[in-house]
Scaffold this motif. Structure first.
Motif, PDB file in Angstrom:
ATOM      1  N   GLN A 384       9.166  -4.858   0.143  1.00  0.00           N
ATOM      2  CA  GLN A 384       7.982  -4.225   0.230  1.00  0.00           C
ATOM      3  C   GLN A 384       7.916  -3.449   1.720  1.00  0.00           C
ATOM      4  O   GLN A 384       7.307  -2.423   1.639  1.00  0.00           O
ATOM      5  CB  GLN A 384       6.768  -5.094   0.379  1.00  0.00           C
ATOM      6  N   ASP A 385       8.107  -4.302   2.734  1.00  0.00           N
ATOM      7  CA  ASP A 385       7.935  -3.287   4.041  1.00  0.00           C
ATOM      8  C   ASP A 385       9.135  -2.136   4.046  1.00  0.00           C
ATOM      9  O   ASP A 385       8.801  -0.998   4.512  1.00  0.00           O
ATOM     10  CB  ASP A 385       8.554  -4.160   5.105  1.00  0.00           C
ATOM     11  N   VAL A 386      10.213  -2.489   3.545  1.00  0.00           N
ATOM     12  CA  VAL A 386      11.508  -1.299   3.330  1.00  0.00           C
ATOM     13  C   VAL A 386      11.049  -0.018   2.887  1.00  0.00           C
ATOM     14  O   VAL A 386      10.889   1.047   2.946  1.00  0.00           O
ATOM     15  CB  VAL A 386      12.798  -1.813   2.950  1.00  0.00           C
ATOM     16  N   VAL A 387      10.241  -0.297   1.406  1.00  0.00           N
ATOM     17  CA  VAL A 387       9.848   0.723   0.770  1.00  0.00           C
ATOM     18  C   VAL A 387       8.736   1.547   1.508  1.00  0.00           C
ATOM     19  O   VAL A 387       8.352   2.899   1.467  1.00  0.00           O
ATOM     20  CB  VAL A 387       9.301   0.274  -0.500  1.00  0.00           C
ATOM     21  N   SER A 388       7.727   0.721   2.091  1.00  0.00           N
ATOM     22  CA  SER A 388       6.736   1.262   2.682  1.00  0.00           C
ATOM     23  C   SER A 388       7.135   2.306   3.753  1.00  0.00           C
ATOM     24  O   SER A 388       6.691   3.320   4.164  1.00  0.00           O
ATOM     25  CB  SER A 388       5.581   0.379   3.373  1.00  0.00           C
ATOM     26  N   THR A 389       8.060   1.876   4.688  1.00  0.00           N
ATOM     27  CA  THR A 389       8.834   2.604   5.622  1.00  0.00           C
ATOM     28  C   THR A 389       9.474   3.942   5.161  1.00  0.00           C
ATOM     29  O   THR A 389       9.267   4.958   5.745  1.00  0.00           O
ATOM     30  CB  THR A 389       9.796   1.802   6.557  1.00  0.00           C
ATOM     31  N   LEU A 390      10.168   3.740   4.101  1.00  0.00           N
ATOM     32  CA  LEU A 390      10.790   4.926   3.491  1.00  0.00           C
ATOM     33  C   LEU A 390       9.717   5.921   3.004  1.00  0.00           C
ATOM     34  O   LEU A 390      10.188   7.007   3.192  1.00  0.00           O
ATOM     35  CB  LEU A 390      11.849   4.359   2.398  1.00  0.00           C
TER      36      LEU A 390
END
Length: 438
Positions: A384-390
């Protein structure tokens, strides 16, 4: 080496016998303009009272000798008219001349036959070299510290025991000189002499340097002294390191890199010694020098697979990745992170968000490597954090294009990489698919 203006050519003199060694240096092309003067003309010019004429003649002599000319008359002329000059450039040229001039008498036919038969034939030093040794000694005892330091640097290129032997007392005395420039070059000269002829002309060099380094305060001089102990007497290097373990980061980058080299060398030979160096390695991870912290990190990983050690090294890599602007440095650090990923993926998962900060780099190769690592270690816990950053990076890239109103090829490639990474996350982890659509 002497630094001379105008067009220059580099010459390498191949050794013609066992008395010589490869010698490479630079001389200006104007020396050979119109052809080299004869030996008689060079000898006459060296007698001139004009230093510029002497310099040109000495350059011509060096060029001629590099071309295979013997020029036996020139040696005495240089000794008589150049060796005691105070002109700095002429002094440097003299040092270059001493490197190429034959220092030993030619072998007789009987000696050549004996040598061919396998017998040891002692070399006979030219009588003129006694005068040269005396001049070198005068410079080693010169009142000007830069003349001393320059001569000590030259001594590090001399390999002949017959020449070095008489200079040993003067070299030792330079270790206690008030100026750090002299002391740091004296330490290197002691190292050079002991490495070549230590048992015969300077057997006490390790003990001498051990006393020297214990009292030395200059960073460069201390580093050169430790270099000597590291290569010639490891036990003394260990003793100094053990007594000063807490101060290694205060001793400069050069010293710290030597300690790391010593660590790797010793631990390769005796793996049981690893525990002696772990403490100093952890200290170096926080060094303000990027080179030291990087070397400490990969040294620590190579010596230990303990999670604490690997995590500390990975944190150091992440800090270097985000703290350095040099693309080459970032690519090298990313390669180290990729190698850690093979055996320690869980540790990289903890640092994934720090690694993703490197997406701010304008270099697409760096962004590609970062995304590759991210897709390898992304999990259900951090997706979830990775997708938000991307998504944030993708929106930023699109906004930049709207402002500049351009379709830069690199930006298009970067956007496509981000879209592919987001799509891969959605395909692997369906629970984030809805947030991807939005």
């Amino acid at each position: 080496r002497t630094s001379l203006p105008r067009a220059q050519h580099r010459h390498t003199m191949a050794p013609t016998n066992s008395n010589e060694s490869y010698c490479t240096f630079t001389l200006p092309s104007d020396v050979t303009a119109g052809g080299l003067p004869s030996e008689e003309q060079i000898a006459k010019d060296l007698e001139s009272t004009d230093d510029e004429v002497k310099k040109h003649a000495l350059k011509a002599a060096i060029m001629a000798m590099l071309g295979g000319e013997a020029m036996p008359r020139i040696l005495m002329q240089v000794i008589r008219f150049c060796i005691n000059s105070d002109d700095k450039q002429l002094k440097k040229l003299c040092m270059l001349y001493w490197e190429v001039v034959p220092k030993y008498q030619e072998l007789s036919s009987d000696e050549i036959a004996a040598q061919a038969a396998g017998h040891h034939v002692p070399r006979k030093l030219l009588s003129e070299m006694i005068l040269v040794c005396n001049a070198l000694m005068n410079d080693l005892n010169h009142a000007n510290e830069y003349v001393r330091g320059s001569m000590l640097r030259f001594i590090c290129k001399v390999k002949d025991e017959e020449i070095l032997g008489p200079l040993v007392p003067s070299i030792k005395s330079c270790l206690t000189h008030r100026h750090s420039y002299v002391r740091k070059n004296a330490a290197l000269a002691v190292f050079h002499v002991h490495r070549l002829h230590g048992d015969s002309i300077m057997p006490d060099a390790p003990e001498l340097i051990a006393e020297f380094i214990a009292a030395e305060t200059d960073v460069s001089a201390r580093r050169n002294a430790f270099l000597m102990l590291f290569n010639q007497q490891e036990d003394l290097a260990f003793d100094f390191l053990a007594k000063n373990m807490d101060d290694v980061n205060k001793f400069g980058d050069g010293f710290a890199l030597l300690v790391l080299e010593l660590t790797r060398k010793v631990c390769r030979q005796e793996p049981t010694q690893k525990s002696r160096f772990v403490r100093v390695l952890f200290q170096m991870l926080s060094s303000p020098s990027a080179a030291v912290s990087y070397e400490a990190a990969w040294t620590l990983v190579s010596l230990s697979n303990a999670p604490t050690a690997v995590r500390a090294a990975a944190v150091t890599y992440a800090n270097l990745l985000n703290g350095q602007n040099d693309n080459n440095v970032q690519l090298i650090v990313l390669e180290k992170l990729e190698s850690l990923k093979i055996k320690h993926a869980k540790i990289l998962q903890e640092l994934l968000m720090d690694i993703l900060r490197a997406l701010s780099s304008p270099n697409p190769d760096i962004c590609q490597k970062v995304l590759h690592i991210a897709m390898e270690v992304v999990t259900q816990r951090n997706v979830q954090d990775v997708v938000s950053t991307l998504k944030r990076e993708l929106q930023k890239a699109m906004d930049d294009d709207d402002i500049s109103n351009t379709n830069d090829a690199k930006k298009i490639v970067y956007r496509n990489m981000l879209v592919q990474a987001i799509h891969e996350c959605a395909a692997r982890f369906p629970n984030v698919a809805e947030s991807v659509v939005h």
